[in-house]
Design an enzyme around this catalytic site. Structure first.
Site, mmCIF file in Angstrom:
data_model
loop_
_atom_site.group_PDB
_atom_site.id
_atom_site.type_symbol
_atom_site.label_atom_id
_atom_site.label_comp_id
_atom_site.label_asym_id
_atom_site.label_seq_id
_atom_site.Cartn_x
_atom_site.Cartn_y
_atom_site.Cartn_z
ATOM 1 N N HIS A 250 0.846 -1.191 0.000
ATOM 2 C CA HIS A 250 0.000 0.000 0.000
ATOM 3 C C HIS A 250 0.880 1.239 0.000
ATOM 4 O O HIS A 250 1.972 1.230 0.551
ATOM 5 C CB HIS A 250 -0.904 0.021 1.245
ATOM 6 C CG HIS A 250 -2.064 0.958 1.101
ATOM 7 N ND1 HIS A 250 -1.986 2.281 1.444
ATOM 8 C CD2 HIS A 250 -3.312 0.756 0.607
ATOM 9 C CE1 HIS A 250 -3.152 2.860 1.176
ATOM 10 N NE2 HIS A 250 -3.968 1.957 0.668
ATOM 11 N N GLU A 309 -7.884 -4.993 -0.792
ATOM 12 C CA GLU A 309 -8.330 -5.797 -1.930
ATOM 13 C C GLU A 309 -8.172 -7.294 -1.690
ATOM 14 O O GLU A 309 -8.851 -8.103 -2.304
ATOM 15 C CB GLU A 309 -7.552 -5.414 -3.199
ATOM 16 C CG GLU A 309 -7.538 -3.944 -3.514
ATOM 17 C CD GLU A 309 -8.840 -3.470 -4.108
ATOM 18 O OE1 GLU A 309 -9.879 -4.085 -3.839
ATOM 19 O OE2 GLU A 309 -8.810 -2.479 -4.842
#
Ligand code: COA
Length: 364
Positions: A250, A309
């Site tokens: 991320h 996700e």
């Protein structure tokens, strides 16, 4: 004094009362609540109300938003025949982008925010049914948004467990600081443009695999790996081939994305409620563990944990949505945040216009 930051990393481009992402501490606050609290109580409508209220839109309760979204779904359904070939696109995000662009902006912020939110659900469901060769299913305006999404996609009354699972997902992804699609929406709004144009841009940004396009490939990965014992060899080969592990890493989080934990919990609850022993959760957990260890070895100075996700793929699959609907479903949740950010940005009245460093030639 102009500074340069690749990818605008560590640049603060807005002030917001909507959400705060603490990348070092692994904490996400949305409209004043920790994401864990918000996922555990109320519905998506309550979170949308909180975001829109925090953005300065006319005050609405969760019940008020539920009624308004129900009406917006009906209005959007009536709009389907006028969408031309928008829903014929083979990609759901292309279809959403084209279909949402058909909404005529009213110029009234709250009205447009609700219209866009209702439309996202109806257009995504109608696209999925069209792809399956099925007619669209009309919304039930009195239903909760999550329940109606599932019903409009499957044509059947959804189980309460699946509705709860999807609702928790929609709340969890409703907003997330200055992510790429929200930034895109704010850039468009900063020019004084309208809500529909801003949301259309945001859908385009969300489509990319580095942002909202990852969960489909995560499910492909889990299926390709098949069993926990195969995870290490598969992931090692993937990294050796120079490919990224989808659902890992991320831009902001330096610890595990807190939304991964919220969604992992939602899957565990759903699998327990459905009494499903064949769920994907054990495999997903094993793959996450192995991927985290391999990435730690490869990048000892750059923690790369699971992002939202990773478990999105498993949760949305478990509630019965096909992988082609994963990114459109992300948009169904995130549109609450997008529209709130548009309202916030419009209030500042300040054009977003960064500079660039010229690397071309100059005439002598
Ligand atoms: N798998 C393998 N390596 C990864 C990785 C992943 N998922 N994520 C980052 N890395 C590596 C990069 O290749 C880079 O290595 P290098 O320095 O040797 O080139 C290093 O970690 C730093 O990554 P960087 O490109 O600076 O990260 P970023 O902030 O630009 O990227 C993401 C963040 C999310 C785009 C990135 O982690 C990624 O592509 N993840 C997979 C896609 C995904 O899950 N997207 C959904 C995001 S919510």
């Amino acid at each position: 004094m102009t500074t340069f930051s690749r990818g605008l990393e560590n640049v603060m481009a807005a002030e917001t009362a909507l959400s705060d992402v603490d990348g070092a501490g692994g904490r996400l606050v949305i409209a004043g609540d920790n994401v864990e609290t918000l996922a555990a109580r109320g519905g998506f409508e309550d979170v949308a109300a909180a975001l829109w209220n925090a953005a300065g839109l006319p005050s609405m309760s969760g019940a008020g938003v539920r009624a308004a979204l129900g009406k917006a779904r009906s209005d959007s359904f009536a709009r389907l025949p006028g969408l031309g070939d928008a829903l014929e696109a083979s990609d759901g995000m292309d279809a959403l982008r084209a279909a949402v662009a058909h909404i005529p902006p009213s110029g009234r912020l709250a009205e447009d925010a609700i219209a866009a939110s209702g439309a996202m659900a109806v257009f995504a469901a109608a696209w999925a049914r069209r792809r399956a060769g099925l007619p669209p299913v009309a919304p039930e305006p009195a239903a909760a948004h999550a329940a109606d999404v599932l019903r409009m996609v499957t044509g059947e009354a959804p189980s309460p467990a699946c509705v709860r699972g999807l609702d928790r997902y929609l709340k969890t992804v409703s907003d997330h600081g200055m992510n790429a699609s929200t930034f895109a929406a704010r850039v468009v709004a900063s020019t004084g443009s309208d809500v529909v144009s801003a949301i259309t841009a945001a859908i385009g940004a969300l489509k990319g695999p580095l942002h909202g396009g990852a969960p489909g490939p995560v499910l492909d990965m889990l299926e390709a790996i098949g069993t926990p014992e195969c995870a290490e060899a598969w992931l090692t080969a993937e990294l050796a081939a120079g490919r990224r592990i989808m659902g890992m890493g991320h831009r902001v989080y330096r610890v595990r994305d807190p939304r991964a934990a919220v969604l992992e919990r939602a899957i565990a609850d759903l699998e327990a409620e459905l009494g499903s022993s064949a769920g994907r959760l054990p495999l997903a957990r094993a793959v996450e563990r192995t991927a985290t260890a391999l990435l730690r070895k490869r990048h000892p100075d750059r923690p790369l944990g699971a992002n939202v996700e990773f478990y999105t793929a498993v949760l949305l699959d478990a509630v019965g949505l096909s992988r082609t609907l994963f990114s459109p479903t992300f948009a169904i949740g995130r549109v609450a945040g997008w529209t709130a950010h548009v309202a916030e940005q419009l209030r500042t009245g300040r054009l977003i216009r960064p500079a660039s460093r010229y690397t071309g030639t100059v005439p002598a």
